[in-house]
Design a protein around this motif. Sequence first.
Motif, PDB file in Angstrom:
ATOM      1  N   TYR A  37       0.847  -1.195   0.000  1.00  0.00           N
ATOM      2  CA  TYR A  37       0.000   0.000   0.000  1.00  0.00           C
ATOM      3  C   TYR A  37       0.879   1.240   0.000  1.00  0.00           C
ATOM      4  CZ  TYR A  37      -4.267  -2.629   0.943  1.00  0.00           C
ATOM      5  OH  TYR A  37      -5.331  -3.475   0.841  1.00  0.00           O
ATOM      6  N   GLU A  60      -4.538   7.094   5.312  1.00  0.00           N
ATOM      7  CA  GLU A  60      -5.348   6.524   4.226  1.00  0.00           C
ATOM      8  C   GLU A  60      -4.468   5.815   3.212  1.00  0.00           C
ATOM      9  OE1 GLU A  60      -8.227   9.051   2.317  1.00  0.00           O
ATOM     10  OE2 GLU A  60      -9.196   9.483   4.231  1.00  0.00           O
ATOM     11  N   ALA A  71      -7.903   0.241  -3.801  1.00  0.00           N
ATOM     12  CA  ALA A  71      -8.287  -0.157  -2.444  1.00  0.00           C
ATOM     13  C   ALA A  71      -7.748   0.865  -1.453  1.00  0.00           C
ATOM     14  CB  ALA A  71      -7.704  -1.527  -2.126  1.00  0.00           C
ATOM     15  N   ILE A  73      -7.572   1.866   2.742  1.00  0.00           N
ATOM     16  CA  ILE A  73      -7.860   1.500   4.140  1.00  0.00           C
ATOM     17  C   ILE A  73      -7.784   2.798   4.949  1.00  0.00           C
ATOM     18  CG2 ILE A  73      -7.166   0.128   6.136  1.00  0.00           C
ATOM     19  CD1 ILE A  73      -6.011  -1.938   4.268  1.00  0.00           C
ATOM     20  N   LYS A  74      -8.884   3.129   5.591  1.00  0.00           N
ATOM     21  CA  LYS A  74      -8.912   4.374   6.374  1.00  0.00           C
ATOM     22  C   LYS A  74      -8.676   4.032   7.842  1.00  0.00           C
ATOM     23  CE  LYS A  74     -11.826   6.818   3.167  1.00  0.00           C
ATOM     24  NZ  LYS A  74     -12.809   7.839   2.978  1.00  0.00           N
ATOM     25  N   SER A 107     -12.535   0.060   5.404  1.00  0.00           N
ATOM     26  CA  SER A 107     -11.907  -0.021   4.088  1.00  0.00           C
ATOM     27  C   SER A 107     -12.909   0.218   2.970  1.00  0.00           C
ATOM     28  CB  SER A 107     -11.164  -1.333   3.919  1.00  0.00           C
ATOM     29  OG  SER A 107     -12.025  -2.401   4.109  1.00  0.00           O
ATOM     30  N   LEU A 146      -9.327  -7.079  -0.125  1.00  0.00           N
ATOM     31  CA  LEU A 146      -9.304  -5.907   0.758  1.00  0.00           C
ATOM     32  C   LEU A 146      -9.839  -6.276   2.146  1.00  0.00           C
ATOM     33  CD1 LEU A 146      -8.849  -2.879   1.163  1.00  0.00           C
ATOM     34  CD2 LEU A 146     -11.036  -2.431   0.081  1.00  0.00           C
ATOM     35  N   THR A 150      -7.719  -5.966   5.574  1.00  0.00           N
ATOM     36  CA  THR A 150      -8.219  -5.179   6.707  1.00  0.00           C
ATOM     37  C   THR A 150      -8.260  -6.029   7.974  1.00  0.00           C
ATOM     38  OG1 THR A 150      -9.610  -4.089   5.085  1.00  0.00           O
ATOM     39  CG2 THR A 150     -10.066  -3.563   7.372  1.00  0.00           C
TER      40      THR A 150
END
Lengths: 166, 166
Positions: A37, A60, A71, A73-74, A107, A146, A150
């Motif tokens: 990522y 993020e 994709a 991921i927060k 996510s 994803l 996560t």
Amino acid sequence: MSEKTTVVEKEAIKYEGLFSVKELYQLIADWVNSKGYFPIEKFIEESVEKEGKVITAKLEPFKKLTDYAKAIIKIEILISDCKEVEVTRAGKKQKLNKGRVVIEIKSVLETDYEHRWEMKPWLYVLRTIFEKYIYTPFLSGFKNALREDTEHLKEQIKAFLNLYKK
Amino acid sequence: MTKISTPSINIKHKGIFDLSAVLQGIKNWFEGDEFKVHYPAHKLKQPAGGWEHEMTIYGERKMNEYVKFTITLFIRLYDIKDIEVIKEGKKVQTNSGRITADISGEIELDFENRFDGSKFLQAFQDFYHKYIIKQDIGDYWEDEIMLKIVNLGKFIREMCQQEAVA
């Protein structure tokens, strides 16, 4: 506009006690890098208050899966009442932090992030058909990957924080 | 000329930091990465609560004959006070206060306007961007500038001695 689909709803990991801020942050950064990522730190605030340090971070990290899907991921981290303490672990003196941690992870799968399919109305219609009938298996594959990522991140954070539990 | 903007990152800090070291460090960071540093705006106020500093710093770097990076940093320092702390048994002059920093970036393609001559050249440039160097822009240059922005943010946080730095 690109479309964002929530793949994993926001879930909070809460912890109170001893831990290391640096190591926790390093763990997340290492995980983000190892999974390919791109590390984006949207917002970071650190302030020294009477009760201890308050750290707020919004990360993020994202991964471009194809030219069409991305994709994201927060990760929202809130550390409060964070104080530095010295503890003896396995006979060694160690500097750690004591405080409260709340980490919220969600996510999202973003499609058409390059805004290519929205220029004309007919393209938009075509995109809907494309997503519904042609790209569906790919999209569900991306969503599953994803979701796995996560969950893996959550497990890593929980395992890390559990190490400090007495 | 085509400009591509990148997402921005925001940093906040409240506590003790060495103001002159932070500002000098930022300048050195830009210069160390071969950026030409500019200071287009600078404001200084002295209200009762401590003085305020507002400045825009941007660095420009020609990555090759066609691509130029611009990283802009808007930094606001407020409630700044001169304080004295004891570090390793010695009295050290430093500052306390708040910092907010916004970092954003821009990729400029064809910064020498070589394709601006005619409509044919512009159409050719469009083709060049969309079909020949599309991958370079999306996968290389965009990632490269984002990494630099992330690194600058990390550097500022290190200078402020923040805990959450990986």
